[in-house]
Design a protein around this motif. Structure first.
Motif, short mmCIF file in Angstrom:
data_model
loop_
_atom_site.label_atom_id
_atom_site.label_comp_id
_atom_site.label_asym_id
_atom_site.label_seq_id
_atom_site.Cartn_x
_atom_site.Cartn_y
_atom_site.Cartn_z
N THR A 169 6.03 -13.19 15.52
CA THR A 169 5.49 -14.53 15.66
C THR A 169 4.96 -14.70 17.08
O THR A 169 5.16 -13.84 17.93
CB THR A 169 6.55 -15.62 15.39
OG1 THR A 169 7.40 -15.75 16.53
CG2 THR A 169 7.38 -15.29 14.16
N ASP A 170 4.32 -15.83 17.32
CA ASP A 170 3.84 -16.10 18.68
C ASP A 170 4.61 -17.21 19.37
O ASP A 170 4.20 -17.71 20.41
CB ASP A 170 2.34 -16.42 18.67
CG ASP A 170 1.99 -17.66 17.85
OD1 ASP A 170 2.91 -18.26 17.24
OD2 ASP A 170 0.80 -18.02 17.80
N SER A 171 5.78 -17.60 18.78
CA SER A 171 6.49 -18.71 19.39
C SER A 171 7.99 -18.74 19.13
O SER A 171 8.69 -19.60 19.66
CB SER A 171 5.89 -20.04 18.90
OG SER A 171 6.03 -20.15 17.48
N TYR A 172 8.52 -17.84 18.32
CA TYR A 172 9.93 -17.97 17.93
C TYR A 172 10.57 -16.60 17.78
O TYR A 172 9.93 -15.65 17.32
CB TYR A 172 10.06 -18.73 16.61
CG TYR A 172 11.50 -18.94 16.16
CD1 TYR A 172 12.25 -19.98 16.69
CD2 TYR A 172 12.09 -18.10 15.22
CE1 TYR A 172 13.58 -20.17 16.29
CE2 TYR A 172 13.41 -18.29 14.82
CZ TYR A 172 14.14 -19.32 15.36
OH TYR A 172 15.45 -19.51 14.98
N CYS A 176 10.19 -9.12 21.66
CA CYS A 176 9.46 -8.28 20.70
C CYS A 176 10.09 -6.90 20.52
O CYS A 176 9.98 -6.30 19.45
CB CYS A 176 8.01 -8.15 21.14
SG CYS A 176 6.88 -7.61 19.84
N ASN A 186 9.53 -12.92 18.82
CA ASN A 186 8.40 -13.55 19.51
C ASN A 186 7.61 -12.45 20.22
O ASN A 186 7.99 -11.98 21.29
CB ASN A 186 8.90 -14.58 20.51
CG ASN A 186 7.76 -15.33 21.18
OD1 ASN A 186 6.59 -14.99 21.01
ND2 ASN A 186 8.09 -16.35 21.94
N ASN A 188 4.24 -12.83 20.80
CA ASN A 188 2.96 -13.45 21.16
C ASN A 188 1.87 -13.03 20.17
O ASN A 188 0.72 -12.80 20.55
CB ASN A 188 2.54 -13.10 22.60
CG ASN A 188 3.51 -13.66 23.62
OD1 ASN A 188 3.86 -14.84 23.56
ND2 ASN A 188 3.96 -12.81 24.53
N ASP A 190 0.81 -13.83 15.95
CA ASP A 190 1.05 -14.63 14.74
C ASP A 190 0.72 -13.80 13.50
O ASP A 190 -0.37 -13.89 12.95
CB ASP A 190 0.20 -15.90 14.81
CG ASP A 190 0.34 -16.77 13.58
OD1 ASP A 190 1.33 -16.62 12.84
OD2 ASP A 190 -0.55 -17.63 13.36
N SER A 209 2.08 -29.81 13.89
CA SER A 209 3.37 -30.23 13.34
C SER A 209 3.24 -30.32 11.83
O SER A 209 2.19 -30.73 11.31
CB SER A 209 3.82 -31.57 13.93
OG SER A 209 2.87 -32.58 13.66
N ARG A 272 10.62 -20.54 10.05
CA ARG A 272 10.18 -20.00 11.33
C ARG A 272 9.28 -18.77 11.25
O ARG A 272 8.84 -18.27 12.29
CB ARG A 272 11.40 -19.66 12.18
CG ARG A 272 12.27 -20.87 12.54
CD ARG A 272 11.57 -21.78 13.52
NE ARG A 272 12.48 -22.74 14.13
CZ ARG A 272 12.17 -23.53 15.15
NH1 ARG A 272 10.95 -23.45 15.69
NH2 ARG A 272 13.04 -24.37 15.64
N GLY A 274 6.28 -18.50 10.26
CA GLY A 274 4.92 -18.80 10.70
C GLY A 274 3.93 -19.19 9.62
O GLY A 274 2.78 -19.52 9.93
#
Length: 329
Positions: A169-172, A176, A186, A188, A190, A209, A272, A274
């Motif tokens: 993912t790129d946020s959670y 890596c 995470n 960075n 997606d 959101s 989570r 994505g």
């Protein structure tokens, strides 16, 4: 367009919501994706039901029927996941030509859809350079398998990211390069967005959101006594506002990996991984079937080596039951 019954067996357990029957929503296109054992499951579903599915996103997975019913092969040749025996993964080690021959034989026996239907699919693949569970040699064999049936311009393969065995993912998630629960990292990057854009795209931007809602549905509608078969009692569906009225939406089925069942990580994969942020603005329904652990399958992996059903990769498998809850037009 002619209507098809979407034959899919669904399952799960993990979000706090009232459990209801899976609602009947019209889906115009169906695609699948998965991580690890979920990747193998996605490949199985895609090949078995190639006339229903339009594409697949495969993260850390290998060729169709790789294990050939053997847990030893599954954990030493198709992955490195056996503590008692050394890893035997090597380039070409899955014997792709044998797997192609088996696929063609299943198709000739009509236990899976004709392989000619695969030619129209769009395939997105990911393999991290640090993956120690499903090393790149296995994913490279999957590419060889796909190239037998699908033109190269319909296949995207991301294999230059220093990522361990996890959902990128790129946020959670973990860093890596980490191998460990919840197997969401995470990086960075997606992966869910990349695969959805390759299969369906170009898509509208993801939402900042979530505006949609999750429902928990009863998986026993599709298989009796789910936990006896390694399936959770409850599964999840994300519905964006634009799909509340029914027709015109597309369905994507996301299969989690081993040790990502509700008992292992709760609803983290559902919330989570994505996918959901892309659903709101693109009329996508995201379906999350769920597994559960058994004595034969303590890590709650999907059945890709016959731990529950010897016909696991074919349409007659107990997991694939026709359901009037879903259809394409």
């Amino acid at each position: 367009m002619r209507k098809l019954w979407l034959c899919i067996l669904l399952w799960t357990g993990a979000a706090q919501a009232q459990v209801v029957p899976l609602p009947a929503l019209r889906a115009q296109q169906v695609s699948v994706s998965g991580l690890s054992s979920g990747a193998y499951m996605a490949v199985q579903f895609e090949v078995a039901f190639s006339r229903t599915v339009i594409g697949a996103g495969i993260i850390a997975g290998g060729p169709y029927f790789c294990a050939q019913g053997s847990v030893f092969t599954a954990t030493t040749t198709c992955s490195c996941n056996e503590e008692l025996f050394s890893c035997r993964v090597r380039p070409g080690g899955t014997r792709v030509q044998n797997l192609i021959a088996i696929t063609d034989w299943f198709a000739a026996m009509q236990t899976i859809d004709p392989t000619s239907a695969l030619a129209g699919h769009r395939i997105w693949m990911f393999s991290g350079t640090l993956d120690s569970v499903v090393p790149q040699a296995v994913s490279n064999d999957l590419l060889t398998y796909y190239r037998h049936y699908i033109d190269a311009n319909r296949i995207a393969y991301k294999r230059n990211l220093a990522a361990e065995h996890a959902m990128p993912t790129d946020s959670y998630g973990n860093a890596c390069s980490v191998l460990g629960s919840p197997y969401i990292n995470n990086c960075n990057y997606d992966a869910a967005g990349e695969l959805l854009n390759w299969i369906y795209g170009p898509l509208a931007a993801r939402s900042a959101s979530l505006a949609g809602r999750f429902i928990a549905f009863d998986q026993s509608e599709f298989i009796a006594l789910p936990t006896w078969h390694g399936m959770a009692d409850v599964g999840y569906l994300y519905i964006p506002p634009s799909c509340e009225s029914g027709g015109g939406c597309r369905l994507h089925v996301a299969f989690h990996g081993c040790q990502q069942s509700p008992d292992h990580i709760g609803a983290q994969f559902v919330r989570r991984a994505g996918y959901n942020a892309w659903a709101d603005n693109n009329r996508l329904l995201i379906l999350y079937p769920q597994t559960s652990a058994t004595l034969a399958n303590p890590k709650a992996c999907w059945d890709w080596w016959a731990h529950d059903d010897t016909r696991y990769a074919q349409k007659q498998a107990a997991r694939w039951r026709p359901s009037s809850a879903w259809w394409t037009a």
